[in-house]
Design an enzyme around this catalytic site. Structure first.
Site, PDB file in Angstrom:
ATOM      1  N   ARG A  58      67.080  48.373  30.212  1.00  0.00           N
ATOM      2  CA  ARG A  58      65.929  48.099  31.101  1.00  0.00           C
ATOM      3  C   ARG A  58      64.864  49.187  30.948  1.00  0.00           C
ATOM      4  NH1 ARG A  58      65.501  49.805  36.113  1.00  0.00           N
ATOM      5  NH2 ARG A  58      67.724  49.736  36.582  1.00  0.00           N
ATOM      6  N   TYR A 111      45.061  31.967  34.439  1.00  0.00           N
ATOM      7  CA  TYR A 111      46.316  31.217  34.483  1.00  0.00           C
ATOM      8  C   TYR A 111      46.735  31.068  35.956  1.00  0.00           C
ATOM      9  CZ  TYR A 111      51.235  30.125  33.915  1.00  0.00           C
ATOM     10  OH  TYR A 111      52.464  29.530  34.011  1.00  0.00           O
ATOM     11  N   ASP A 183      43.264  39.981  30.140  1.00  0.00           N
ATOM     12  CA  ASP A 183      44.319  39.110  29.606  1.00  0.00           C
ATOM     13  C   ASP A 183      43.791  38.551  28.290  1.00  0.00           C
ATOM     14  OD1 ASP A 183      45.978  36.964  28.920  1.00  0.00           O
ATOM     15  OD2 ASP A 183      46.486  36.543  31.010  1.00  0.00           O
ATOM     16  N   LYS A 208      52.770  32.884  23.658  1.00  0.00           N
ATOM     17  CA  LYS A 208      51.731  32.067  23.032  1.00  0.00           C
ATOM     18  C   LYS A 208      51.500  32.519  21.584  1.00  0.00           C
ATOM     19  CE  LYS A 208      51.964  30.411  27.026  1.00  0.00           C
ATOM     20  NZ  LYS A 208      51.715  31.249  28.151  1.00  0.00           N
TER      21      LYS A 208
HETATM   22  N1  LCS Z   1      48.231  34.597  30.852  1.00  0.00           N
HETATM   23  C1  LCS Z   1      47.775  33.466  30.314  1.00  0.00           C
HETATM   24  C2  LCS Z   1      46.372  33.372  29.838  1.00  0.00           C
HETATM   25  C3  LCS Z   1      48.627  32.366  30.220  1.00  0.00           C
HETATM   26  O1  LCS Z   1      48.144  31.249  29.675  1.00  0.00           O
HETATM   27  C4  LCS Z   1      49.950  32.472  30.702  1.00  0.00           C
HETATM   28  C5  LCS Z   1      50.903  31.335  30.631  1.00  0.00           C
HETATM   29  C6  LCS Z   1      50.379  33.674  31.262  1.00  0.00           C
HETATM   30  C7  LCS Z   1      49.488  34.725  31.305  1.00  0.00           C
HETATM   31  C8  LCS Z   1      51.772  33.857  31.785  1.00  0.00           C
HETATM   32  O2  LCS Z   1      52.638  33.983  30.740  1.00  0.00           O
HETATM   33  P1  LCS Z   1      54.220  33.584  30.763  1.00  0.00           P
HETATM   34  O3  LCS Z   1      54.809  34.278  31.923  1.00  0.00           O
HETATM   35  O4  LCS Z   1      54.276  32.116  30.904  1.00  0.00           O
HETATM   36  O5  LCS Z   1      54.699  34.100  29.463  1.00  0.00           O
HETATM   37  N2  LCS Z   1      50.277  30.121  30.402  1.00  0.00           N
HETATM   38  C9  LCS Z   1      50.842  28.959  30.337  1.00  0.00           C
HETATM   39  C10 LCS Z   1      50.125  27.785  30.100  1.00  0.00           C
HETATM   40  O6  LCS Z   1      48.905  27.692  30.020  1.00  0.00           O
HETATM   41  N3  LCS Z   1      50.964  26.805  30.000  1.00  0.00           N
HETATM   42  O7  LCS Z   1      52.253  27.201  30.230  1.00  0.00           O
HETATM   43  C11 LCS Z   1      52.266  28.612  30.471  1.00  0.00           C
END
Ligand code: LCS
Length: 393
Positions: A58, A111, A183, A208
């Site tokens: 961790r 998001y 972000d 992504k």
């Molecule tokens: N920031 C952005 C711009 C995102 O699109 C997402 C997830 C996150 C942070 C959060 O990331 P995660 O915890 O899911 O790794 N976006 C998603 C979307 O547009 N569709 O499914 C997840």
């Protein structure tokens, strides 16, 4: 290998200091929860910081560390902090930078859960949040209060594709003593380097583009300074949103092809955007590579390319959009984005369902908005898939 003066694609493959005693060509998975100390003194020294040996996964792990050092160099930052998910990165940063009674200004189109955690959870600790359209810089200045600590932007924004001027935000952040957090999920460091443009912290959902293969969830934070790094790492470790060694192994493998994946997806996206723009059933389309995008000039200035994400609305509104989503065969009807496969989804009822209807509309997340993530398949097949689905509407 020292890669500081090398090109970006070389860095993708070689950046980071990982070496092991066997000369392994790739970074092995150190699938262990804990590490043996040489003796009691060594254990105490690891905990006090006198020795930098590994203690407990961790807190740190060689596979995870290899990814952190790689991404820190890609983003041109001080150091990286890998997390269990993109939300793990966002919550670690918010937890580290927001005190009770403080205020954050955020892009209104972010998001959904990034907005949700501020509205529904940080609010319980008396943290105030203002959500504004950060594409218009004057909105940010108007929203700043004496207790504002953080300016949080997502650019291009999910799912509106609104673009915010990072360098202009950096000027404001300096003037008002705010930490500027960007972000960078929609661009990846291949297309945009927020720290070079004056941001203090950059974060990603590596789920992504960075991993790129729709097979793991993960996140990462890169800071400009040691001070921010220590503060945020402390919160990540105490909250326990660390990455797992196998996740780190997967993303180390995925990131190596970031450049060629993005080049191909972006080339496909431009052709898809041109097809959609000229299609009689399309009402509107937002893609930063087309001059019709409201911030086309800014996208050209701060990004190395427009990427492969777009949003659009059909003349028949939501019902037509639903028909399109139900009739595509190649594009997967699925959330997430930035992978090798083309994806389609409906933000108002899916990724941004956590945001109230009123706030969605204010942020431009209209009910007719369809989000499309272009993959690296043959572009003729992607376009044909859309054409036959649009014909059914
Ligand atoms: N920031 C952005 C711009 C995102 O699109 C997402 C997830 C996150 C942070 C959060 O990331 P995660 O915890 O899911 O790794 N976006 C998603 C979307 O547009 N569709 O499914 C997840």
């Amino acid at each position: 290998m020292k890669t500081k003066d090398k090109g970006f694609n070389t860095k993708l493959i070689h950046a980071g200091a990982f070496e092991d005693e066997f000369g392994s060509a790739t970074v092995p998975i150190y699938q262990t929860s804990t590490f043996k100390f040489k003796n009691a003194q060594h254990g105490a020294d690891c905990f006090s910081g006198k020795s930098d040996g590994y203690i407990y996964t961790r807190i740190g792990n060689p596979t995870i560390r290899a990814f952190e050092q790689n991404i820190a160099e890609l983003e041109n930052g001080y150091d990286g902090i890998a997390t269990s998910s993109g939300m793990g990165a966002i919550s670690s940063v918010f937890f580290a930078l927001l005190d009770a009674g403080s205020h954050i200004v955020s892009s209104d189109a972010v998001y959904g859960p990034a907005r949700g955690i501020l509205e529904q959870d940080f609010s319980r600790f008396n943290v105030e949040a203002s959500f504004v359209n950060t594409s218009h810089i004057e909105n940010i200045i108007k929203a700043i209060k004496p207790n504002t600590k953080v300016l949080y932007i997502e650019t291009p924004a999910n799912p509106t594709m609104d673009i915010t001027d990072i360098a202009a935000c950096s000027e404001i952040a300096k003037k008002y003593n705010l930490v500027l957090v960007v972000d960078n999920t929609f661009s990846s460091p291949y297309l945009q380097k927020p720290l070079n443009l004056g941001a203090d912290v950059v974060l990603h959902s590596i789920t992504k583009f960075i991993n790129g293969h729709a097979d793991i969830v993960g996140g990462v934070i890169v800071t400009k300074t040691m001070e921010l790094y220590k503060k945020i790492r402390h919160c990540m470790v105490y909250m326990g949103c660390n990455m797992d060694p196998t996740q780190a192994f997967m993303v180390i493998r995925g990131v190596k092809t970031l450049g060629i994946r993005i080049e191909r997806a972006q080339e496909n996206a431009m052709k898809v955007a041109q097809f959609l723009q000229n299609h009689p059933k399309i009402e509107w389309l937002r893609y930063p590579g087309l001059e019709t995008h409201p911030q086309y000039a800014l996208a050209k200035k701060q990004m190395n390319g427009p990427g492969s994400m777009m949003s659009f609305g059909l003349k028949g509104g939501f019902e037509a959009g639903r028909k399109l989503m139900d009739n595509v065969h190649l594009a997967l009807l699925a959330v997430s984005l930035g992978g090798v496969e083309t994806l389609i989804q409906h933000p108002a009822s899916m990724t941004h369902a956590a945001v109230s209807k009123e706030n969605k509309l204010k942020a431009g997340i209209t009910d007719d908005l369809v989000r499309y993530s272009v993959g690296i398949e043959d572009v003729e097949d992607i376009i044909e898939d859309l054409r036959q689905a649009l014909d059914k509407i």
